[in-house]
Design a protein around this motif. Sequence first.
Motif, mmCIF file in Angstrom:
data_model
loop_
_atom_site.group_PDB
_atom_site.id
_atom_site.type_symbol
_atom_site.label_atom_id
_atom_site.label_comp_id
_atom_site.label_asym_id
_atom_site.label_seq_id
_atom_site.Cartn_x
_atom_site.Cartn_y
_atom_site.Cartn_z
ATOM 1 N N TYR A 184 7.197 -7.294 6.944
ATOM 2 C CA TYR A 184 7.586 -6.156 6.177
ATOM 3 C C TYR A 184 6.062 -6.064 5.729
ATOM 4 C CZ TYR A 184 9.103 -2.927 2.805
ATOM 5 O OH TYR A 184 9.412 -2.380 1.893
ATOM 6 N N THR A 185 5.166 -7.237 5.104
ATOM 7 C CA THR A 185 3.588 -6.568 4.466
ATOM 8 C C THR A 185 2.774 -6.140 5.696
ATOM 9 O OG1 THR A 185 3.333 -9.268 4.340
ATOM 10 C CG2 THR A 185 4.351 -7.708 2.336
ATOM 11 N N LYS A 186 3.023 -6.496 6.988
ATOM 12 C CA LYS A 186 1.975 -6.918 7.865
ATOM 13 C C LYS A 186 0.997 -5.577 7.872
ATOM 14 C CE LYS A 186 0.400 -8.115 12.139
ATOM 15 N NZ LYS A 186 0.428 -9.141 13.125
ATOM 16 N N HIS A 187 2.149 -4.559 7.664
ATOM 17 C CA HIS A 187 2.225 -2.712 8.400
ATOM 18 C C HIS A 187 1.343 -2.024 6.747
ATOM 19 C CE1 HIS A 187 1.833 -3.788 12.484
ATOM 20 N NE2 HIS A 187 3.592 -4.067 12.582
ATOM 21 N N ARG A 188 2.089 -2.991 5.891
ATOM 22 C CA ARG A 188 2.306 -2.004 4.561
ATOM 23 C C ARG A 188 0.779 -2.634 3.520
ATOM 24 N NH1 ARG A 188 7.253 -2.018 5.963
ATOM 25 N NH2 ARG A 188 8.453 -1.015 5.728
ATOM 26 N N ARG A 189 -0.520 -3.070 4.586
ATOM 27 C CA ARG A 189 -1.504 -3.683 3.571
ATOM 28 C C ARG A 189 -2.669 -2.453 3.338
ATOM 29 N NH1 ARG A 189 -3.932 -7.765 8.445
ATOM 30 N NH2 ARG A 189 -3.099 -5.857 9.251
ATOM 31 N N PRO A 190 -3.355 -2.768 2.680
ATOM 32 C CA PRO A 190 -3.449 -4.797 1.374
ATOM 33 C C PRO A 190 -2.307 -4.267 0.874
ATOM 34 C CG PRO A 190 -4.795 -2.356 0.649
ATOM 35 C CD PRO A 190 -4.630 -1.787 1.651
ATOM 36 N N VAL A 191 -2.125 -5.652 0.424
ATOM 37 C CA VAL A 191 -1.228 -6.054 -0.561
ATOM 38 C C VAL A 191 -1.544 -6.098 -1.917
ATOM 39 C CG1 VAL A 191 0.943 -6.391 0.696
ATOM 40 C CG2 VAL A 191 -0.915 -8.563 0.080
ATOM 41 N N GLU A 192 -0.823 -6.128 -3.063
ATOM 42 C CA GLU A 192 -1.696 -6.472 -3.933
ATOM 43 C C GLU A 192 -0.179 -7.156 -5.659
ATOM 44 O OE1 GLU A 192 -3.159 -4.785 -8.736
ATOM 45 O OE2 GLU A 192 -1.787 -3.708 -6.974
ATOM 46 N N LEU A 193 -0.712 -8.483 -5.707
ATOM 47 C CA LEU A 193 -0.022 -9.534 -6.290
ATOM 48 C C LEU A 193 0.180 -8.718 -7.622
ATOM 49 C CD1 LEU A 193 1.573 -11.828 -6.524
ATOM 50 C CD2 LEU A 193 -0.569 -13.266 -7.907
ATOM 51 N N VAL A 194 1.508 -8.819 -8.235
ATOM 52 C CA VAL A 194 2.178 -7.549 -9.850
ATOM 53 C C VAL A 194 3.136 -8.994 -10.742
ATOM 54 C CG1 VAL A 194 1.495 -5.745 -8.309
ATOM 55 C CG2 VAL A 194 3.672 -6.747 -8.240
ATOM 56 N N PHE A 195 3.358 -9.986 -9.954
ATOM 57 C CA PHE A 195 4.864 -11.027 -10.502
ATOM 58 C C PHE A 195 4.610 -12.377 -9.648
ATOM 59 C CE2 PHE A 195 8.776 -12.301 -11.841
ATOM 60 C CZ PHE A 195 8.048 -12.379 -12.913
ATOM 61 N N THR A 196 4.071 -13.031 -10.942
ATOM 62 C CA THR A 196 5.036 -14.248 -10.048
ATOM 63 C C THR A 196 5.364 -15.560 -11.459
ATOM 64 O OG1 THR A 196 3.105 -15.449 -11.195
ATOM 65 C CG2 THR A 196 2.605 -14.531 -9.370
ATOM 66 N N GLU A 197 6.459 -16.000 -10.757
ATOM 67 C CA GLU A 197 7.057 -16.918 -11.901
ATOM 68 C C GLU A 197 7.185 -18.730 -11.025
ATOM 69 O OE1 GLU A 197 10.746 -14.591 -13.958
ATOM 70 O OE2 GLU A 197 11.565 -16.019 -11.644
ATOM 71 N N ALA A 198 7.042 -19.234 -11.357
ATOM 72 C CA ALA A 198 7.276 -21.070 -11.361
ATOM 73 C C ALA A 198 8.084 -22.194 -11.619
ATOM 74 C CB ALA A 198 5.553 -21.834 -11.657
ATOM 75 N N TYR A 199 8.925 -22.256 -10.144
ATOM 76 C CA TYR A 199 10.190 -23.531 -10.752
ATOM 77 C C TYR A 199 9.339 -25.029 -9.998
ATOM 78 C CZ TYR A 199 11.887 -18.960 -11.028
ATOM 79 O OH TYR A 199 12.328 -17.705 -12.094
ATOM 80 N N ASP A 200 10.174 -25.585 -10.545
ATOM 81 C CA ASP A 200 10.137 -26.991 -10.701
ATOM 82 C C ASP A 200 10.637 -27.194 -9.362
ATOM 83 O OD1 ASP A 200 8.476 -27.709 -11.897
ATOM 84 O OD2 ASP A 200 10.092 -28.303 -13.832
ATOM 85 N N ARG A 201 11.950 -26.626 -9.523
ATOM 86 C CA ARG A 201 13.231 -26.722 -8.393
ATOM 87 C C ARG A 201 12.639 -25.888 -7.496
ATOM 88 N NH1 ARG A 201 18.655 -29.129 -8.858
ATOM 89 N NH2 ARG A 201 19.159 -27.403 -8.602
ATOM 90 N N SER A 209 0.430 -0.749 -0.192
ATOM 91 C CA SER A 209 0.118 -0.287 0.122
ATOM 92 C C SER A 209 0.514 1.391 -0.543
ATOM 93 C CB SER A 209 -1.017 0.165 1.347
ATOM 94 O OG SER A 209 -0.866 0.063 2.267
ATOM 95 N N ASP A 210 2.408 1.381 0.534
ATOM 96 C CA ASP A 210 3.163 2.383 0.204
ATOM 97 C C ASP A 210 3.938 2.710 -0.696
ATOM 98 O OD1 ASP A 210 4.970 0.749 0.726
ATOM 99 O OD2 ASP A 210 5.493 1.220 2.184
ATOM 100 N N GLY A 211 3.630 1.458 -1.852
ATOM 101 C CA GLY A 211 3.736 1.289 -2.830
ATOM 102 C C GLY A 211 5.418 0.875 -3.079
ATOM 103 N N SER A 212 5.537 -0.134 -1.971
ATOM 104 C CA SER A 212 7.076 -0.405 -1.768
ATOM 105 C C SER A 212 6.424 -1.856 -2.747
ATOM 106 C CB SER A 212 7.569 -0.517 -0.871
ATOM 107 O OG SER A 212 6.832 -1.151 0.001
ATOM 108 N N TYR A 213 7.664 -2.704 -2.660
ATOM 109 C CA TYR A 213 7.532 -4.042 -3.369
ATOM 110 C C TYR A 213 8.119 -4.603 -2.083
ATOM 111 C CZ TYR A 213 6.697 -1.852 -8.010
ATOM 112 O OH TYR A 213 6.351 -0.913 -8.887
#
Length: 99
Positions: A39-56, A11-15
């Motif tokens: 880190y995110t507890k006091h910076r809510r709400p958060v928004e998912l902006v990127f994901t990458e999936a890995y098998d390992r 919510s504060d614009g950080s990642y």
Amino acid sequence: MEATVYILRCSDGSYYTGLTKQEIEARVWEHNAGICDGYTKHRRPVELVFTEAYDRILDAIARERQIKGWSRVKKQALITLNYEGLPELSKNRQKTHSA
């Protein structure tokens, strides 16, 4: 088992960059519910902006660490899928550190 590396915009614009072996929607819900101290507890709400999936898991851990070391601008390039711009952003950061 698959692992997901993810970036949240707070919510504060950080990642926040994280790693999970659970379903990503459940993990984002946990961040927004304040279940996880950190880190995110006091910076809510958060928004998912990127994901990458890995098998390992080891590959996912390495990628999470790599992204955490990046500048804000480089993370934004990744989020917008500007893969071509990533090498130049690395060069600029190296110049800044050696100056």
